[in-house]
Design an enzyme around this catalytic site. Sequence first.
Site: not given
Length: 552
Positions: A241, A372
Amino acid sequence: MIHSLDRARFRSTVVVLTVAALAVAGAVTAVTRTTVAQAAAGSLAAVAPVEDEGADCPVPNPGSLTANSRLPDPFRRVDGTRISAKSDWRCRRAETKRLAERYVYGEKPAKPQSVTGTVSNTSITVNVTHNGRSASFSAGVQLPSGSGPFPAVVVLGGFGADTATVRAAGAAVISYDPLAVGREGTPRNNKQGAFYSIYGSSSGTGLLLAWAWGVSRIIDVIEQSGGSILRADATGVTGCSRYGKGAFVTGAFDQRIALTMPIESGSAGAPIFRGIPGESGAQPLSSAYGEQPWLGDAFGSFTSSPTTLPVDTHQTVAMVAPRGLFIMDNAHVDWLAARSASVAALAGAEVYRALGAGDNISYWSDVQDGTHCAARSEWRTPLQQNIQKFLLKTGNAAGVFRISSRKAGNLAEWRDWQTPTLADGPTTPPTTPPTTPPSTPPTTPPTTPPTTPPAGGGCSAAVSINQWTGGFVATVRVTAGSSPVNGWTVAMTLPSGASVTNAWNANRSGNTGAVQFSNVSYNGSIAPGQSTEFGFQSTGTGTGMTPTCTAR
């Protein structure tokens, strides 16, 4: 990279790749192959002894900027000439670095006047002094079993490749908190953290390069430690991320890093800036610039007009070359702009290929779990292989490109330049662009070695395939015999169900069944024994094709 989700949720899902051995049944893997010479060159891709080998290279001012919707040519110098030898890349990379600093990330200062610290079995301390200002920070260390000194992977912010797998492979884990060096949640005119304590809170350098600077200082301390615990010549970096953005930039800007492993980095990470505005659901550039001061202040001028940037992230990929790079991505989350990231990887791989190190880059977005920063069983084996190859020096696995059909970028749509054949030795910089036959944009370096020239006149053709689920890219090399070729046609029969969707560097007749490809204006003339390439993208499966070449 979905920052509207709370960080606690991320920490519960990230950094946990399955430790149990797991094979993906029936998975289609596109593994790069190179010639023997390329493989040898790639295996010699040792880390540099210094942070920036090109610090002595002159870098001219780029002058006024002009809009270009295509990706800038990574082989073209600022003065307009193109490099022609592998030795030219050192200073071309230096130009790229300076452009990226000036327009995208801000400046990464050189090593400070004083860097001291300690390395133990459990921690690293870093003390920096420069121009009368001082700052300190620390990082945790987890050693694998066995006896050292050990290679190590720096994990940014607890978000990155599975630490259990890293340690099981024989590498230590350095847990680095980048927010101690560049804090989030601060305005651009009052940035905080160790980096800004040294260089000023109003520095135009964004957090990503500040974080990278911190990793470089950790490596400085390891270098000074005597090497009894950690090896300074075998350092990797990873993050997911926002920390994937940081890992990506960190590996690009320190040539002592042997292996760079960004995960799901999203906008301001690997995806090409030019592609993000046209990728549905991707985090807009203005959002990535405004959410946190990740990018340098100067990038604010390009959030609505990335086509005027003189660089793009495929060149950040290229700055890592020929060192190890394993980009891990997630095609399920639109916000992450995986299609634009695949284009960056494909274009950057052209530099790897030109340097003879095509086996040193991998890109993988074909994953089943769309969460994610979730656990990825698919990545465990290539993660181990990359650690073995680039940190332990015990393996030689080829690079892997597995691009999800959900977010498959097409490099041909993004470039108007061709990949040169770079000479092994030094050359005098050309005064005009070289006229070597152009090559094509395969998704990986060719998977078969080029054929030898035919014994007599005429021409021959060889095809290499990069297959993924539902489609493939074919790269076809056309080689002249003992006489020059002034025009060529290549015929082949596609397997049942295959249909050509796009071709480059060739005219084509037909899309299915028996198809023909012929030269375009600039690649019809081939000197004796020389080659040119064209390529095409197709649905279906590409196995079993046999090209035949006819010279005109």
